[in-house]
Scaffold this active site. Sequence first.
Site, PDB file in Angstrom:
ATOM      1  N   ARG A   1     -13.725  -1.660   7.632  1.00  0.00           N
ATOM      2  CA  ARG A   1     -12.808  -2.801   8.071  1.00  0.00           C
ATOM      3  C   ARG A   1     -13.120  -4.157   7.601  1.00  0.00           C
ATOM      4  O   ARG A   1     -12.266  -4.956   6.927  1.00  0.00           O
ATOM      5  CB  ARG A   1     -12.876  -2.957   9.504  1.00  0.00           C
ATOM      6  CG  ARG A   1     -12.094  -4.214  10.163  1.00  0.00           C
ATOM      7  CD  ARG A   1     -11.563  -4.261  11.680  1.00  0.00           C
ATOM      8  NE  ARG A   1     -12.456  -3.540  12.503  1.00  0.00           N
ATOM      9  CZ  ARG A   1     -13.685  -4.052  12.851  1.00  0.00           C
ATOM     10  NH1 ARG A   1     -13.976  -5.308  12.493  1.00  0.00           N
ATOM     11  NH2 ARG A   1     -14.459  -3.613  13.816  1.00  0.00           N
TER      12      ARG A   1
ATOM     13  N   TYR B   1      13.430 -13.716   5.670  1.00  0.00           N
ATOM     14  CA  TYR B   1      13.317 -12.360   6.026  1.00  0.00           C
ATOM     15  C   TYR B   1      13.370 -12.094   7.235  1.00  0.00           C
ATOM     16  O   TYR B   1      12.871 -12.657   8.073  1.00  0.00           O
ATOM     17  CB  TYR B   1      11.958 -11.918   5.102  1.00  0.00           C
ATOM     18  CG  TYR B   1      11.657 -10.498   5.586  1.00  0.00           C
ATOM     19  CD1 TYR B   1      12.455  -9.283   4.732  1.00  0.00           C
ATOM     20  CD2 TYR B   1      10.805 -10.114   6.366  1.00  0.00           C
ATOM     21  CE1 TYR B   1      12.237  -7.960   5.237  1.00  0.00           C
ATOM     22  CE2 TYR B   1      10.454  -8.633   6.720  1.00  0.00           C
ATOM     23  CZ  TYR B   1      11.471  -7.723   6.219  1.00  0.00           C
ATOM     24  OH  TYR B   1      10.978  -6.302   6.495  1.00  0.00           O
TER      25      TYR B   1
ATOM     26  N   ASP C   1       6.408 -17.024   0.237  1.00  0.00           N
ATOM     27  CA  ASP C   1       6.545 -15.516   0.037  1.00  0.00           C
ATOM     28  C   ASP C   1       7.143 -15.129  -1.079  1.00  0.00           C
ATOM     29  O   ASP C   1       8.114 -15.216  -1.402  1.00  0.00           O
ATOM     30  CB  ASP C   1       7.608 -15.065   1.128  1.00  0.00           C
ATOM     31  CG  ASP C   1       7.833 -13.628   1.426  1.00  0.00           C
ATOM     32  OD1 ASP C   1       7.590 -12.956   0.163  1.00  0.00           O
ATOM     33  OD2 ASP C   1       8.230 -13.055   2.648  1.00  0.00           O
TER      34      ASP C   1
ATOM     35  N   LYS D   1       6.814  -3.776  -1.852  1.00  0.00           N
ATOM     36  CA  LYS D   1       8.095  -3.928  -2.526  1.00  0.00           C
ATOM     37  C   LYS D   1       7.888  -3.517  -4.074  1.00  0.00           C
ATOM     38  O   LYS D   1       7.343  -2.318  -4.492  1.00  0.00           O
ATOM     39  CB  LYS D   1       8.835  -5.405  -2.173  1.00  0.00           C
ATOM     40  CG  LYS D   1       9.064  -5.434  -0.617  1.00  0.00           C
ATOM     41  CD  LYS D   1       9.782  -4.562   0.155  1.00  0.00           C
ATOM     42  CE  LYS D   1       9.769  -4.500   1.417  1.00  0.00           C
ATOM     43  NZ  LYS D   1       9.827  -5.958   2.287  1.00  0.00           N
TER      44      LYS D   1
HETATM   45  C1  PLP Z   1       9.336  -6.602   3.164  1.00  0.00           C
HETATM   46  C2  PLP Z   1       9.248  -7.863   3.211  1.00  0.00           C
HETATM   47  C3  PLP Z   1       8.153  -8.449   4.313  1.00  0.00           C
HETATM   48  C4  PLP Z   1       7.545  -7.624   5.267  1.00  0.00           C
HETATM   49  O1  PLP Z   1       6.750  -6.659   4.765  1.00  0.00           O
HETATM   50  P1  PLP Z   1       6.117  -5.503   5.025  1.00  0.00           P
HETATM   51  O2  PLP Z   1       5.275  -4.826   4.181  1.00  0.00           O
HETATM   52  O3  PLP Z   1       7.523  -4.571   5.312  1.00  0.00           O
HETATM   53  O4  PLP Z   1       5.614  -5.786   6.525  1.00  0.00           O
HETATM   54  C5  PLP Z   1       8.075  -9.897   4.135  1.00  0.00           C
HETATM   55  N1  PLP Z   1       8.843 -10.942   3.193  1.00  0.00           N
HETATM   56  C6  PLP Z   1       9.566 -10.165   2.271  1.00  0.00           C
HETATM   57  C7  PLP Z   1      10.561 -11.093   1.506  1.00  0.00           C
HETATM   58  C8  PLP Z   1      10.046  -8.959   2.384  1.00  0.00           C
HETATM   59  O5  PLP Z   1      10.932  -8.201   1.649  1.00  0.00           O
END
Ligand code: PLP
Length: 378
Positions: A48, A101, A173, A198
């Site tokens: 962890r 988001y 982000d 993504k």
């Molecule tokens: C998908 C996404 C998230 C969240 O991520 P997860 O891996 O689904 O928890 C945060 N910000 C953006 C811009 C996203 O596309």
Amino acid sequence: MTGFATRAIHAGQDPDPHTGSVIVPIHSSSTFVQDGVGGLREGYEYARTANPTRTALETCVAALEAGLHGRAFASGMAASDVLLRATCRPGDHIIIPDDAYGGTFRLIDKVFRHWGIEHTAVGQSDLDAVRAAMRPNTRLVWCETPTNPLLNIADIASLAAVAHQTGARLVVDNTFATPYLQTPLALGADVVLHSTTKYLGGHSDVIGGALITDDVELDEQVAFLQNGAGAVPGPFDAWLTLRGIKTLAVRMERHCDNAERVVAALQAHPAVTGVRYPGLATHHGHEIAAKQMRRFGGIVSFTVDGGAAAALAVCARTQVFTLAESLGGVESLIEHPGRMTHASTTGTQLEVPADLIRLSVGIEDPEDLVDDILAALG
Ligand SMILES: *Cc1c(COP(=O)(O)O)cnc(C)c1O
């Protein structure tokens, strides 16, 4: 520092000194032998806290963002959760994009608000609006650029200056742009957040998140919560993400090429009432995007004549574009934000237009993608 594609393939991924394994192994052990009490061989004690496969991923994502410290998480939301707890205390205030988001908005509005953290949603392409929303207790300016799903653009360097004026931190982000197209730390951001689910993973087969910063103190707090709260990725997830990252540079070029082809086809179609893509000279924020991005990414949003019903019909008719949430994989996806990814924003200030369709343009043959969209539009 070496070039981006070289870092993606080699950073943190030297051949294994013991076995010669060229690829980082999946270290599945939960615990590590000690040579006498406290005698750790390579710093590993319990998985962890740290795991060698995860360390490789963390080193690699830090190198991609040209940052000093990277930390990997079980999801993008887990990374967001840790960042909020590392930077904010009850009574603090944060600024978020007015088309954040959906999951980020939900976490801040439905969870952190009840722990005494206030937020203001502001369109971040308007710097005066951001400046006006800053309070003495604002700890964090949360930026997405391009935003999801409207692809609005924020000026990262200017936002950093606004945040820093009152001692707040800027988090970007960078999930949509990826470090291949945009590196926020170099523009003044304090921390970069990723949903590695993504583009970084890139194959829609693993969930993950990451935080990257040059700030040692912040990284220590993030590492404390990573271990202390424990939302870590497993070694197989870390390995899959690393495997995906190796081709990030070539994938992003193809995503951008294909998105440009799809945008051109959409613009020429009479049923399309508007196309949102930062690469369009007419797109609000195009000049800023051109200044801070290498290219304009693989996400395209557009509106159609006929409202929600028409948009839903288009989503139902594509054959190559798969109807699904998420984005950033090699396969093309189509979705209706109002009913799918952004359903939680219905009735709020962040509600998205009902006639909006979002595409995550994949890396298939561009002719097939264009034909599919045109056929679905009728
Ligand atoms: C998908 C996404 C998230 C969240 O991520 P997860 O891996 O689904 O928890 C945060 N910000 C953006 C811009 C996203 O596309």
